[in-house]
Design a protein around this motif. Structure first.
Motif, PDB file in Angstrom:
ATOM      1  N   TYR A  79       0.842  -1.306   0.106  1.00 36.28           N
ATOM      2  CA  TYR A  79       0.028   0.197   0.037  1.00 36.28           C
ATOM      3  C   TYR A  79       1.086   1.106  -0.017  1.00 36.28           C
ATOM      4  N   TRP A 170     -12.766  -8.190   5.683  1.00 35.62           N
ATOM      5  CA  TRP A 170     -11.679  -8.426   5.148  1.00 35.62           C
ATOM      6  C   TRP A 170     -11.516  -9.955   4.676  1.00 35.62           C
ATOM      7  N   LEU A 357      -7.158  -2.320   1.822  1.00 30.17           N
ATOM      8  CA  LEU A 357      -7.324  -3.718   2.198  1.00 30.17           C
ATOM      9  C   LEU A 357      -8.380  -4.416   1.847  1.00 30.17           C
TER      10      LEU A 357
END
Length: 446
Positions: A79, A170, A357
């Motif tokens: 990221y 997630w 994410l």
């Protein structure tokens, strides 16, 4: 309080190095991010870097999925390489196998509300507790309806508390019905879709082919709650209904728990040892070739195809769990979900990282590199997932049938009370009376 089991691992021909390389490719061949250096004396929300511009620092509190901070830091660095505004540093917490310690450390960090943590990963059963305490920033205004629809519905439900979205999906886990394909062919049968059909098929397998027809997990531990939720939900029942009312002694629950007991004492297709078995003791007889069918988590598929651990390589498949008449197949949800700390001093940056994410590319890479199943439905259509983690693709339907455990800020106490009550009902009988007593206990808790 996630039941402890290994994540899904790549097929034996995939080495860790190759999987990591595939994950990097999935992220578009990003250049490696520069190594981070700790600046422990700086204030939370500080800016870091120099030369080309200063980035604002974000802290991600996360369980150690690979046994240390380095693995997750390497993932976060992907990221960091995609943008120049923020830099994420991972704050390592104990691994999921040390759930109590991980929970303790996370709640201590969040309770400070001093900007120490910006983004955090949480066991699905902690979501209501952290939201009720005011430690999780509500996400309704930052997550569109279209994005919510991109995830498995059951996971979104688990991420919602008192009508507000307080976590973002997630990765997921769920129970499935593992079965011996060779035995199914020999008997001319298909995977059962009804619980009573399963009992009949398990008896036939046990009579003609294997010592044990069906295995599940009923040890007085968290795993018992997972199995319980699946039986009850597949009978259209609730332990605690959406309004917050305790329904554990309702007709659907009584019927489900009685059937659990009947698998051992009436149908005699499950040994009484299941009352003391959790994940691994129940898995071993199946991969040793002594069981026809078994309820288990997603990691078992990979184990069943590993010749070093299994005698049934190439003879196992997985299907959705059965249901009761009029019900629907239901699988208990596990996994860790994402939250933004209420005390974060950089919520804009926290949301940017959170969205990354939860994005398709990052979820694919996380699945390939760490062996954790994506919560985003579209990822299951990715060719790289089918090649690197075929078990996940097989379990897509089970993940789609996922149902959460009771959503309550008092989950730990609810779980312990139910473990005790249901264990007594299974071993000693008097299911109706035991569940009636359990209802009074739960009402005093919630």
């Amino acid at each position: 309080m996630e039941p402890h089991h290994p994540p899904i691992r790549p097929e034996p021909s995939w080495t860790r190095r190759r999987v990591a390389a595939t994950a990097a490719t999935a992220l578009g061949g990003l250049a490696a991010a520069p190594a981070l250096t700790a600046c422990g004396g700086d204030e939370p929300g500080r800016s870091v870097g120099g030369g080309g511009g200063r980035r604002r620092e974000l802290t991600f509190a996360c369980a150690a999925f690979t046994g240390g901070a380095a693995g997750m830091q390497s993932f976060a660095d992907r990221y960091n390489a995609t943008q120049t505004r923020y830099r994420v540093t991972v704050r390592n917490l104990p691994p999921p196998s040390s759930s109590t310690e991980c929970h303790q450390q996370l709640t201590q960090l969040l309770a400070r509300k001093d900007g120490t943590v910006d983004v955090f990963a949480q066991d699905v059963v902690w979501i209501a507790e952290l939201a009720e305490a005011g430690w999780a920033h509500p996400l309704d205004g930052d997550v569109s309806a279209a994005l919510r629809r991109s995830f498995f519905p059951g996971v979104v439900e688990a991420c919602t508390y008192r009508g507000r979205l307080v976590a973002l999906p997630w990765y997921v886990d769920a129970g499935g019905l593992y079965y011996r394909t060779d035995l199914m062919r020999a008997l001319g049968r298909k995977p059962p879709t009804d619980w009573h059909e399963l009992a009949d098929l398990a008896a036939e397998m046990q009579h003609r082919r294997v010592p044990m027809g069906y295995l599940w997990q009923a040890k007085q531990a968290e795993i018992l709650l997972c199995d319980l939720v699946e039986f009850i939900a597949s009978n259209r029942g609730h332990i605690i209904d959406p309004s917050g009312a305790v329904r554990v002694d309702g007709a659907a629950c009584v019927e489900a728990v009685q059937f659990m007991r009947d698998l051992v004492y009436r149908y005699k297709v499950s040994p009484s040892e299941v009352f003391s078995w959790d994940e691994e003791p129940s898995r071993r007889p199946f991969t040793a070739g002594r069981v026809g069918m078994m309820r288990h988590w997603s990691y078992v598929y990979g184990v069943s195809q590993n010749p070093d651990q299994s005698k049934v390589v190439g003879k196992v498949d997985v299907a959705p769990l059965p249901r009761f008449p009029g019900g629907t197949s239901s699988s208990c949800l596990g996994g860790y979900q994402l939250g933004v700390a209420a005390g974060s001093r950089n919520k804009e940056g926290a949301m940017d990282f959170l969205h990354w994410l939860a994005g398709t590319e990052a979820q694919l890479a996380f699945a390939l590199d760490f062996g954790n199943a994506p919560s985003r439905v579209s990822v299951y259509d990715e060719k790289k997932l089918a090649e690197g983690q075929p078990a996940m693709v097989k379990l897509k339907e089970a993940f789609g049938n996922g149902v959460p455990r009771p959503v309550t800020p008092h989950y730990s106490r609810v779980s312990l009370a139910l473990q005790s009550a249901v264990s007594r009902a299974l071993v000693y009988g008097d299911v109706r009376g035991t569940l009636r007593s359990a209802r009074r206990d739960l009402e005093a808790i919630v």
